[in-house]
Design a protein around this motif. Sequence first.
Motif, PDB file in Angstrom:
ATOM      1  N   TYR A  64      38.947  44.180  43.167  1.00 49.46           N
ATOM      2  CA  TYR A  64      37.713  44.452  43.913  1.00 49.46           C
ATOM      3  C   TYR A  64      36.980  45.631  43.292  1.00 49.46           C
ATOM      4  N   TYR A  75      37.339  47.087  51.153  1.00 51.04           N
ATOM      5  CA  TYR A  75      38.428  47.214  50.195  1.00 51.04           C
ATOM      6  C   TYR A  75      38.043  48.260  49.155  1.00 51.04           C
ATOM      7  N   GLU A 170      47.813  49.992  52.471  1.00 47.62           N
ATOM      8  CA  GLU A 170      46.420  49.650  52.126  1.00 47.62           C
ATOM      9  C   GLU A 170      46.376  48.281  51.452  1.00 47.62           C
ATOM     10  N   ALA A 171      45.204  47.621  51.529  1.00 44.53           N
ATOM     11  CA  ALA A 171      45.098  46.278  50.952  1.00 44.53           C
ATOM     12  C   ALA A 171      45.019  46.325  49.422  1.00 44.53           C
ATOM     13  N   THR A 172      44.256  47.279  48.892  1.00 45.76           N
ATOM     14  CA  THR A 172      44.104  47.361  47.433  1.00 45.76           C
ATOM     15  C   THR A 172      44.775  48.630  46.917  1.00 45.76           C
ATOM     16  N   PRO A 189      34.639  41.299  48.959  1.00 46.55           N
ATOM     17  CA  PRO A 189      35.436  41.485  50.179  1.00 46.55           C
ATOM     18  C   PRO A 189      35.163  40.375  51.198  1.00 46.55           C
TER      19      PRO A 189
END
Length: 203
Positions: A64, A75, A170-172, A189
């Motif tokens: 991302y 993100y 965290e996602a990223t 995103p």
Amino acid sequence: MKFAKSACAFAAVFALASITAFRPAAAQDQKEQIDALRKAMEKYQDYKVAVRDLYLSTVGCIHYSGEKIPDHMVYAKGAMGVHFVNLTVKGPPDPMKPNVLIYEPVGKNLKLVAVEWLVPLTPDTKEVPTLFGQKFMGPMEGHEPLIPKEFVHYDLHAWLFKDNPLGMFEATNPKVNCKGYAQAILEKPTRMVHAHEKAASTK
Ligand SMILES: [Cu+2]
């Protein structure tokens, strides 16, 4: 009246005891649980072991740009990596059995960096799932182009094998990248799904 007073005092003492005694214990339990999970997942550092256990590669390495779109997930700039998804893992999220493994392409190899729990939104979903005291992200649409938009879900990442400066869940991860990997995919995103739509999408 006297009873109420002593009950009150008891409640206060109990509350204090919970703060001083139970909280650190819970944090300790959580750390032990994460250590146990990391140990159980270690065998998947060899991606072939993962494939044999039916964690199958979705090929693309997802990253991302950090772009913010209103009403979409936020993100941070960074990557998720290559998702290996196991569709045979079903039911409510099991802390010891994530249904996704995440690899970072490093040179010609794939290095296990994280695990993920991907939970579809169904009519039975009464509340946001949680694991390790963490609320899942979502509900959100599927991550195109590898997951159809219609696959509304919650998810939670855990960076067990590579430090994430933004946090374990965290996602990223800004330290992960897809550079030099032929199948890198820059994703936008995903759109968040709101409560009123949620009702409609699970009818
Ligand atoms: Cu997601």
